[in-house]
Scaffold this motif. Structure first.
Motif, PDB file in Angstrom:
ATOM      1  N   TYR A  46      -5.611 -37.243  34.128  1.00 58.00           N
ATOM      2  CA  TYR A  46      -5.347 -36.436  32.927  1.00 58.00           C
ATOM      3  C   TYR A  46      -6.258 -35.212  32.862  1.00 58.00           C
ATOM      4  CZ  TYR A  46      -2.542 -40.410  31.301  1.00 58.00           C
ATOM      5  OH  TYR A  46      -1.603 -41.394  31.183  1.00 58.00           O
ATOM      6  N   ALA A  47      -7.502 -35.372  33.274  1.00 58.65           N
ATOM      7  CA  ALA A  47      -8.436 -34.247  33.209  1.00 58.65           C
ATOM      8  C   ALA A  47      -7.968 -33.094  34.088  1.00 58.65           C
ATOM      9  CB  ALA A  47      -9.838 -34.702  33.627  1.00 58.65           C
ATOM     10  N   ALA A  48      -7.367 -33.408  35.238  1.00 56.29           N
ATOM     11  CA  ALA A  48      -6.869 -32.352  36.132  1.00 56.29           C
ATOM     12  C   ALA A  48      -5.770 -31.539  35.461  1.00 56.29           C
ATOM     13  CB  ALA A  48      -6.364 -32.960  37.434  1.00 56.29           C
ATOM     14  N   ARG A  49      -4.896 -32.205  34.700  1.00 48.80           N
ATOM     15  CA  ARG A  49      -3.810 -31.470  34.015  1.00 48.80           C
ATOM     16  C   ARG A  49      -4.355 -30.683  32.829  1.00 48.80           C
ATOM     17  NH1 ARG A  49      -3.122 -34.914  38.101  1.00 48.80           N
ATOM     18  NH2 ARG A  49      -1.282 -34.138  39.196  1.00 48.80           N
ATOM     19  N   ALA A  50      -5.338 -31.239  32.133  1.00 47.26           N
ATOM     20  CA  ALA A  50      -5.952 -30.489  31.033  1.00 47.26           C
ATOM     21  C   ALA A  50      -6.659 -29.243  31.569  1.00 47.26           C
ATOM     22  CB  ALA A  50      -6.940 -31.378  30.276  1.00 47.26           C
ATOM     23  N   ALA A  51      -7.388 -29.394  32.665  1.00 46.06           N
ATOM     24  CA  ALA A  51      -8.070 -28.249  33.270  1.00 46.06           C
ATOM     25  C   ALA A  51      -7.068 -27.199  33.730  1.00 46.06           C
ATOM     26  CB  ALA A  51      -8.923 -28.710  34.445  1.00 46.06           C
ATOM     27  N   GLY A  52      -5.865 -27.637  34.095  1.00 43.17           N
ATOM     28  CA  GLY A  52      -4.834 -26.710  34.545  1.00 43.17           C
ATOM     29  C   GLY A  52      -4.057 -26.050  33.439  1.00 43.17           C
ATOM     30  N   GLY A  53      -4.401 -26.339  32.181  1.00 46.16           N
ATOM     31  CA  GLY A  53      -3.807 -25.605  31.072  1.00 46.16           C
ATOM     32  C   GLY A  53      -2.794 -26.333  30.235  1.00 46.16           C
ATOM     33  N   ALA A  54      -2.569 -27.636  30.466  1.00 39.64           N
ATOM     34  CA  ALA A  54      -1.617 -28.369  29.636  1.00 39.64           C
ATOM     35  C   ALA A  54      -1.985 -28.217  28.169  1.00 39.64           C
ATOM     36  CB  ALA A  54      -1.597 -29.850  30.019  1.00 39.64           C
ATOM     37  N   GLY A  55      -0.988 -27.892  27.337  1.00 41.64           N
ATOM     38  CA  GLY A  55      -1.258 -27.718  25.916  1.00 41.64           C
ATOM     39  C   GLY A  55      -1.372 -29.033  25.179  1.00 41.64           C
ATOM     40  N   VAL A  56      -0.445 -29.934  25.452  1.00 42.22           N
ATOM     41  CA  VAL A  56      -0.422 -31.260  24.843  1.00 42.22           C
ATOM     42  C   VAL A  56      -0.327 -32.272  25.966  1.00 42.22           C
ATOM     43  CG1 VAL A  56       0.755 -32.810  23.236  1.00 42.22           C
ATOM     44  CG2 VAL A  56       0.781 -30.339  22.826  1.00 42.22           C
ATOM     45  N   LEU A  57      -1.102 -33.327  25.894  1.00 41.01           N
ATOM     46  CA  LEU A  57      -1.103 -34.385  26.901  1.00 41.01           C
ATOM     47  C   LEU A  57      -0.948 -35.719  26.189  1.00 41.01           C
ATOM     48  CD1 LEU A  57      -3.532 -34.628  29.912  1.00 41.01           C
ATOM     49  CD2 LEU A  57      -3.062 -36.635  28.506  1.00 41.01           C
ATOM     50  N   VAL A  58       0.089 -36.476  26.567  1.00 40.87           N
ATOM     51  CA  VAL A  58       0.328 -37.786  25.976  1.00 40.87           C
ATOM     52  C   VAL A  58       0.039 -38.837  27.026  1.00 40.87           C
ATOM     53  CG1 VAL A  58       1.963 -39.263  24.755  1.00 40.87           C
ATOM     54  CG2 VAL A  58       2.146 -36.771  24.551  1.00 40.87           C
ATOM     55  N   THR A  59      -0.874 -39.743  26.723  1.00 37.23           N
ATOM     56  CA  THR A  59      -1.262 -40.753  27.702  1.00 37.23           C
ATOM     57  C   THR A  59      -0.139 -41.771  27.911  1.00 37.23           C
ATOM     58  OG1 THR A  59      -2.280 -42.173  26.026  1.00 37.23           O
ATOM     59  CG2 THR A  59      -3.685 -40.517  27.080  1.00 37.23           C
ATOM     60  N   GLU A  60      -0.268 -42.523  28.978  1.00 40.21           N
ATOM     61  CA  GLU A  60       0.709 -43.566  29.310  1.00 40.21           C
ATOM     62  C   GLU A  60       0.933 -44.470  28.099  1.00 40.21           C
ATOM     63  OE1 GLU A  60       1.467 -46.745  32.972  1.00 40.21           O
ATOM     64  OE2 GLU A  60      -0.306 -45.455  32.939  1.00 40.21           O
ATOM     65  N   ILE A  61       2.197 -44.789  27.832  1.00 44.18           N
ATOM     66  CA  ILE A  61       2.531 -45.542  26.620  1.00 44.18           C
ATOM     67  C   ILE A  61       1.857 -46.905  26.635  1.00 44.18           C
ATOM     68  CG2 ILE A  61       4.399 -46.641  25.320  1.00 44.18           C
ATOM     69  CD1 ILE A  61       6.187 -44.318  26.243  1.00 44.18           C
ATOM     70  N   ALA A  62       1.088 -47.168  25.597  1.00 40.93           N
ATOM     71  CA  ALA A  62       0.402 -48.449  25.440  1.00 40.93           C
ATOM     72  C   ALA A  62       1.197 -49.342  24.506  1.00 40.93           C
ATOM     73  CB  ALA A  62      -1.008 -48.226  24.878  1.00 40.93           C
ATOM     74  N   SER A  63       1.275 -50.607  24.842  1.00 36.13           N
ATOM     75  CA  SER A  63       1.960 -51.578  23.985  1.00 36.13           C
ATOM     76  C   SER A  63       1.170 -51.753  22.699  1.00 36.13           C
ATOM     77  CB  SER A  63       2.075 -52.927  24.707  1.00 36.13           C
ATOM     78  OG  SER A  63       2.847 -52.797  25.884  1.00 36.13           O
ATOM     79  N   ALA A  64       1.830 -51.501  21.572  1.00 34.14           N
ATOM     80  CA  ALA A  64       1.147 -51.589  20.283  1.00 34.14           C
ATOM     81  C   ALA A  64       0.832 -53.036  19.916  1.00 34.14           C
ATOM     82  CB  ALA A  64       1.999 -50.947  19.195  1.00 34.14           C
TER      83      ALA A  64
END
Length: 652
Positions: free
Chosen positions: A41-59
């Motif tokens: 995720y850090a690589a995509r944030a460093a590359g400029g992603a505006g919004v990042l949604v993590t892998e869906i976690a079971s609630a």
């Protein structure tokens, strides 16, 4: 508005309008968010992603859809680490939250599946339990608890999943919700209750909703018209809506491969944006080209664009768009990023083997532009057959630091590219009149033209980096002495495995490079990947009487891994291809072939003027040196590029 412009979501400002959406990665440690997730995720944030949604976690712990699926109650430390890693880049980081319901797996949970009604899942055929009020209350409370944990962990908010694999969608749909109580007469009730509870938990944080707005099952499922009513009932409770399609009735619909045109949800998203009444809307649907994403914003289709696979292929996508640099292409093959299967593969990418392996080898340079310098690394393995087809003749006067790469397929081009990034003088020689190797051949297969973008990008990069490329000449043993040599000479036709007594037998390369055969054609497919299927589809589309022979129960069994199995078999039947399943090709004769039933060994004949053999090829090992790609063994494009990168890193 531009793709790279900021956008306000609730009270959080995202630095761009590009969203990196939630997807299975298998990067987890047990059911936790791991350090591999953090690097990814850090690589995509460093590359400029505006919004990042993590892998869906079971609630709720009743949900365990795949072995390494995150569980929200265990994700706090991992979410906190992701938030910390992404914070310097300003990315809005959200926790993906969901529950798979009847589309989950009792194999891992060892407990009954939850569902709105007793409707067996169309894939597993398992009968779920119909939730009672106490369980519904527990479900709502678990979403609220998971949202609180996300906020405590330093995230900006959450995105709720009411998309394809989702209990919330199952409550919205007449396909799966046959209740007669309030949750059946008002199918939006559970979603509204969950949203209210989550909003209370996140306060001023962001609440997003991923919503299936077309289940592609109009006889009972959510239709675009029905989705308008759902959107109108929840739009004031969310800070954005991600518009998706699909259900259990069509699991490939949400994330199809390259046979589906990019931007397939544009019309759907346009209608939903009107109904959203000012709530920001996200376009999803195989959008991987920045130009298409920008057009969607210009045309008022959406306020943000999800470009998940594009950022797996190129984590620096937004940074490069800002700089006017070339973006590494996503070819939409699904071969390494579609990981929801029982092999538990780690997410990666055929064009970018570093994806998913950001923490493994951080010293391998993979690209540089005047405005951009990124160092990431990678290890891996894959699924498009590829490789170089040969080399050229070496010139004289080459210095000590020079490296010769013999063969201009993807392995050779990647080796040359990384060597050039390392400051080496590189020459590529290729015996054909163009680079690309077997990827060029693969691009000729029906529906797979997009894969050629990979070698086009590689060729442009090596030339930009000053690599000398010579075409149309043959390299011999005398040319590779006295210098470091990387051999990427590709493959030659392999053994047929059947008797030939007359008739015409063509290797797949010959068949795709020459004229269309006359008379009936039998495509021999002992591998079961896209090659045999695509060749049969291509020939039938040209009006050739075509049959495909496989020893398997279904044609193209390996396509299950990319999500194209059902669609591919449908395309073959629409094209009029005869499917000779559970059969082995034993003999080729002047006007027919002899097939043998794999179970009974009974033989039968089928008319054939030509047989196209789509089996494995063999390595071309005429030259010595550091061998990579198909000249080692039949390789996939992912393995070829990975080996090219490793070879470049291993030279002195």
């Amino acid at each position: 508005m531009r793709l790279v412009d900021p956008v306000l979501l609730g009270r959080s400002t995202a630095p761009s309008r590009v969203l990196f959406g939630p997807h299975e990665t298998n990067l987890g440690r047990d059911r936790d968010i791991s350090d591999r997730h953090v690097g990814y995720y850090a690589a995509r944030a460093a590359g400029g992603a505006g919004v990042l949604v993590t892998e869906i976690a079971s609630a709720h712990d009743s949900d365990w859809p795949y072995e390494r699926a995150p569980l929200a109650s265990r994700c706090g430390p991992g979410w906190a680490a992701v938030a910390e890693a992404c914070r310097p880049h300003g990315t809005v980081v959200l926790a993906g939250l969901g529950h798979s319901g009847s589309q989950g797996s009792s194999a891992f949970s060892q407990s009954v599946l939850w569902a709105p009604s007793r409707v067996p899942d169309v894939a597993s055929r398992e009968m779920p339990v119909e939730l009672e009020q106490a369980e519904i209350d527990a479900l709502v409370a678990s979403f609220a608890s998971a949202a609180r944990e996300a906020m405590r962990s330093g995230l900006h908010g959450v995105e709720l999943n009411a998309g394809q694999f989702s209990l919330l969608r199952q409550f919205l749909s007449g396909l799966t919700n046959q209740r007669t109580d309030d949750y059946g007469t008002d199918r939006t009730r559970l979603l509204r209750e969950v949203l209210a509870a989550v909003r209370e938990s996140v306060g001023e944080g962001v609440v997003g909703l991923r919503l299936s707005c077309d289940e592609l099952a109009p006889w009972a499922g959510i239709t675009p018209e029905a989705a308008v009513g759902v959107v109108e009932s929840v739009r004031d409770a969310v800070d954005y809506l991600a518009v998706v399609r699909g259900s259990a009735m069509g699991t490939s619909a949400t994330r199809p491969d390259l046979h589906t045109e990019p931007g397939f949800n544009i019309d759907l998203c346009t209608g939903i944006r009107v109904a959203a009444g000012g709530t920001p809307v996200v376009l999803q649907g195989s959008v991987v080209d920045p130009e298409q994403a920008q057009r969607a914003l210009d045309d008022g289709v959406a306020d943000l664009v999800e470009m998940t696979r594009a950022q797996i292929a190129d984590p620096d996508l937004v940074t490069e768009v800002r700089a006017g640099a070339t973006v590494r292409p996503c070819v939409l093959c699904n071969q390494k990023c579609n990981v929801r299967d029982n092999r538990n593969p780690i997410v990666t990418c055929i064009v970018n083997p570093s994806a998913g392996h950001e923490t493994d080898d951080p010293q391998t340079p993979t690209k540089t532009h005047p405005q951009i310098s990124t160092e990431v690394g990678g290890l891996i393995s894959s699924e498009i057959r590829c490789g170089g087809t040969g080399g050229g003749r070496v010139g004289s006067g080459v210095g000590r630091e020079s490296v010769l790469v013999v063969g201009g397929g993807p392995a050779g081009l990647e080796a040359a590219r990384v060597l050039a990034l390392r400051g080496r003088s590189v020459e590529v020689v290729e015996r054909e009149d163009r680079v690309g190797g077997m990827v060029r051949v693969a691009a000729e297969v029906a529906g797979r033209g997009r894969v050629a973008r990979l070698v086009e990008w590689l060729e442009a990069e090596v030339r930009r980096l000053g690599v000398r490329v010579r075409l149309g000449v043959e390299a011999g043993p005398e040319d590779v002495t006295g210098r470091e040599v990387v051999v990427a000479t590709g493959s030659v036709p392999g053994p047929w495995g059947f008797k030939v007594d007359g008739g015409v037998v063509l290797d797949v390369v010959e068949a795709l490079s020459g004229e269309t055969p006359e008379g009936p054609v039998v495509v021999h497919d002992p591998v079961g990947d896209f090659v045999g299927v695509g060749v049969a589809e291509l020939l039938a589309g040209r009006g050739v009487e075509t049959a495909i022979v496989t020893q398997d129960q279904v044609v193209g069994t390996q396509l299950a891994l990319t999500g194209d199995l059902a669609d591919a078999n449908a395309r073959l039947q629409w094209a009029g291809v005869s499917l000779e399943k559970r059969s082995r090709l034993r003999e080729v004769r002047a006007d027919h072939v002899v097939l043998e039933d794999v179970h009974t060994a009974e033989t039968r004949q089928r008319p054939a003027a030509t047989v196209v053999h789509c089996g494995h090829r063999l390595p071309d090992q005429r030259l010595d040196g550091v061998r990579i790609g198909d000249c080692v063994a039949p390789r996939t494009v992912h393995e070829a590029i990975l080996e090219g990168r490793r070879a470049a890193g291993g030279l002195r």
